[in-house]
Design a protein around this motif. Structure first.
Motif, PDB file in Angstrom:
ATOM      1  N   VAL A  31      68.242  11.264  12.489  1.00  0.00           N
ATOM      2  CA  VAL A  31      68.119  10.650  11.162  1.00  0.00           C
ATOM      3  C   VAL A  31      69.493  10.346  10.556  1.00  0.00           C
ATOM      4  O   VAL A  31      69.578   9.902   9.416  1.00  0.00           O
ATOM      5  CB  VAL A  31      67.290  11.553  10.210  1.00  0.00           C
ATOM      6  CG1 VAL A  31      65.866  11.705  10.720  1.00  0.00           C
ATOM      7  CG2 VAL A  31      67.933  12.910  10.012  1.00  0.00           C
ATOM      8  N   TYR A  32      70.549  10.566  11.317  1.00  0.00           N
ATOM      9  CA  TYR A  32      71.908  10.389  10.810  1.00  0.00           C
ATOM     10  C   TYR A  32      72.131   8.992  10.230  1.00  0.00           C
ATOM     11  O   TYR A  32      72.662   8.852   9.126  1.00  0.00           O
ATOM     12  CB  TYR A  32      72.935  10.666  11.919  1.00  0.00           C
ATOM     13  CG  TYR A  32      74.358  10.494  11.453  1.00  0.00           C
ATOM     14  CD1 TYR A  32      75.021  11.537  10.831  1.00  0.00           C
ATOM     15  CD2 TYR A  32      75.025   9.278  11.603  1.00  0.00           C
ATOM     16  CE1 TYR A  32      76.315  11.387  10.378  1.00  0.00           C
ATOM     17  CE2 TYR A  32      76.313   9.122  11.153  1.00  0.00           C
ATOM     18  CZ  TYR A  32      76.957  10.180  10.541  1.00  0.00           C
ATOM     19  OH  TYR A  32      78.230  10.013  10.085  1.00  0.00           O
ATOM     20  N   ASN A  33      71.726   7.962  10.958  1.00  0.00           N
ATOM     21  CA  ASN A  33      71.969   6.594  10.471  1.00  0.00           C
ATOM     22  C   ASN A  33      71.261   6.326   9.156  1.00  0.00           C
ATOM     23  O   ASN A  33      71.808   5.658   8.274  1.00  0.00           O
ATOM     24  CB  ASN A  33      71.559   5.561  11.519  1.00  0.00           C
ATOM     25  CG  ASN A  33      72.542   5.502  12.665  1.00  0.00           C
ATOM     26  OD1 ASN A  33      73.707   5.890  12.525  1.00  0.00           O
ATOM     27  ND2 ASN A  33      72.089   5.035  13.814  1.00  0.00           N
ATOM     28  N   GLU A  34      70.052   6.837   9.014  1.00  0.00           N
ATOM     29  CA  GLU A  34      69.330   6.638   7.760  1.00  0.00           C
ATOM     30  C   GLU A  34      69.997   7.425   6.625  1.00  0.00           C
ATOM     31  O   GLU A  34      70.108   6.938   5.496  1.00  0.00           O
ATOM     32  CB  GLU A  34      67.862   7.045   7.915  1.00  0.00           C
ATOM     33  CG  GLU A  34      66.984   6.440   6.850  1.00  0.00           C
ATOM     34  CD  GLU A  34      65.515   6.386   7.250  1.00  0.00           C
ATOM     35  OE1 GLU A  34      64.706   6.197   6.335  1.00  0.00           O
ATOM     36  OE2 GLU A  34      65.186   6.520   8.432  1.00  0.00           O
ATOM     37  N   LEU A  35      70.482   8.632   6.927  1.00  0.00           N
ATOM     38  CA  LEU A  35      71.225   9.403   5.921  1.00  0.00           C
ATOM     39  C   LEU A  35      72.498   8.657   5.519  1.00  0.00           C
ATOM     40  O   LEU A  35      72.860   8.614   4.342  1.00  0.00           O
ATOM     41  CB  LEU A  35      71.570  10.797   6.458  1.00  0.00           C
ATOM     42  CG  LEU A  35      70.400  11.752   6.672  1.00  0.00           C
ATOM     43  CD1 LEU A  35      70.885  13.028   7.356  1.00  0.00           C
ATOM     44  CD2 LEU A  35      69.704  12.066   5.358  1.00  0.00           C
ATOM     45  N   ARG A  36      73.168   8.077   6.491  1.00  0.00           N
ATOM     46  CA  ARG A  36      74.406   7.327   6.207  1.00  0.00           C
ATOM     47  C   ARG A  36      74.093   6.110   5.334  1.00  0.00           C
ATOM     48  O   ARG A  36      74.858   5.761   4.440  1.00  0.00           O
ATOM     49  CB  ARG A  36      75.083   6.910   7.498  1.00  0.00           C
ATOM     50  CG  ARG A  36      76.499   6.450   7.277  1.00  0.00           C
ATOM     51  CD  ARG A  36      77.261   6.281   8.584  1.00  0.00           C
ATOM     52  NE  ARG A  36      78.659   6.044   8.342  1.00  0.00           N
ATOM     53  CZ  ARG A  36      79.161   5.027   7.678  1.00  0.00           C
ATOM     54  NH1 ARG A  36      78.364   4.135   7.143  1.00  0.00           N
ATOM     55  NH2 ARG A  36      80.466   4.880   7.515  1.00  0.00           N
ATOM     56  N   HIS A  37      72.959   5.480   5.586  1.00  0.00           N
ATOM     57  CA  HIS A  37      72.541   4.334   4.774  1.00  0.00           C
ATOM     58  C   HIS A  37      72.306   4.772   3.316  1.00  0.00           C
ATOM     59  O   HIS A  37      72.720   4.083   2.375  1.00  0.00           O
ATOM     60  CB  HIS A  37      71.273   3.713   5.369  1.00  0.00           C
ATOM     61  CG  HIS A  37      70.752   2.551   4.615  1.00  0.00           C
ATOM     62  ND1 HIS A  37      71.376   1.321   4.600  1.00  0.00           N
ATOM     63  CD2 HIS A  37      69.656   2.417   3.818  1.00  0.00           C
ATOM     64  CE1 HIS A  37      70.705   0.496   3.831  1.00  0.00           C
ATOM     65  NE2 HIS A  37      69.657   1.132   3.341  1.00  0.00           N
ATOM     66  N   ILE A  38      71.662   5.913   3.116  1.00  0.00           N
ATOM     67  CA  ILE A  38      71.435   6.447   1.773  1.00  0.00           C
ATOM     68  C   ILE A  38      72.776   6.728   1.096  1.00  0.00           C
ATOM     69  O   ILE A  38      72.995   6.364  -0.062  1.00  0.00           O
ATOM     70  CB  ILE A  38      70.563   7.724   1.818  1.00  0.00           C
ATOM     71  CG1 ILE A  38      69.137   7.381   2.243  1.00  0.00           C
ATOM     72  CG2 ILE A  38      70.551   8.430   0.465  1.00  0.00           C
ATOM     73  CD1 ILE A  38      68.275   8.592   2.578  1.00  0.00           C
ATOM     74  N   ALA A  39      73.692   7.369   1.828  1.00  0.00           N
ATOM     75  CA  ALA A  39      75.010   7.678   1.262  1.00  0.00           C
ATOM     76  C   ALA A  39      75.768   6.404   0.918  1.00  0.00           C
ATOM     77  O   ALA A  39      76.388   6.315  -0.150  1.00  0.00           O
ATOM     78  CB  ALA A  39      75.818   8.526   2.250  1.00  0.00           C
TER      79      ALA A  39
END
Length: 193
Positions: A31-39
């Motif tokens: 889920v790292y990429n989605e977390l990075r998108h949120i950040a």
């Protein structure tokens, strides 16, 4: 997000909820990429030249999430809502730290021109938004949750509705009212701007 299905990720989140830290180690990279998108979305609201980068925010959130126990992640939406809230806390903490530092927290002296540049920073704005959102939460927790999920978490109307257990129409209505209320709260008081 890899070849794993949403269902497989949700299953890993649920396994993590049950205390399996190995599941946490397996799901967080997925889920790292989605977390990075949120950040990244949250950082776009920050001042130009903000010292935090999306990767740093995600890494800090990742470290905090790895240490979490006793939380339940019944769905991806719940997990991302919590992660968005956590990232908001990280940004607010960072803004508060910078504001304390600007008021003499042992930093070196700056020239008048540098001080003028510092005055343009948006850290006080994120603190004001956080205070207003906390106030809204005390008055109407659902409206505050809608703002956090939509604005900070980037969830769609339907995802927010699913997370809150209400209709998308209710989310739309609450979203409009919450934005209007926050806008009103964040307007400078005449004579104090």
């Amino acid at each position: 997000m890899s070849d794993m299905t949403d269902g497989a990720i949700t299953k890993l989140l649920q396994t993590w909820s049950d205390g399996d830290q190995e599941a946490a180690m397996r799901v967080l990279p997925l889920v790292y990429n989605e977390l990075r998108h949120i950040a990244s979305r949250q950082l776009r609201q920050e001042r130009v030249g903000h010292t935090l980068q999306a990767t740093a925010v995600v890494n800090e959130a990742y470290l905090r999430l790895r240490g979490e126990v006793g939380f339940e992640w019944p769905s991806r939406a719940h997990f991302f809502a919590f992660a968005a809230h956590l990232m908001r806390r990280i940004l607010v903490d960072h803004a508060r730290y910078r504001n304390r530092a600007k008021r003499g927290g042992g930093l070196e002296k700056v020239t008048l021109a540098e001080a003028a540049d510092l005055a343009m920073e948006r850290a006080p704005e994120i603190e004001a938004l956080d205070e207003a959102l906390n106030h809204l939460e005390s008055l109407d927790p659902r409206k505050a949750a809608v703002v956090e999920l939509r604005f900070f978490g980037g969830l769609t109307m339907d995802e927010t509705a699913e997370h809150l257990g209400v209709s998308a129409e209710t989310v739309g209505r609450e979203w409009r009212r919450a934005k209007a209320w926050l806008y009103d709260q964040l307007q400078p008081v005449e004579g104090h701007a």
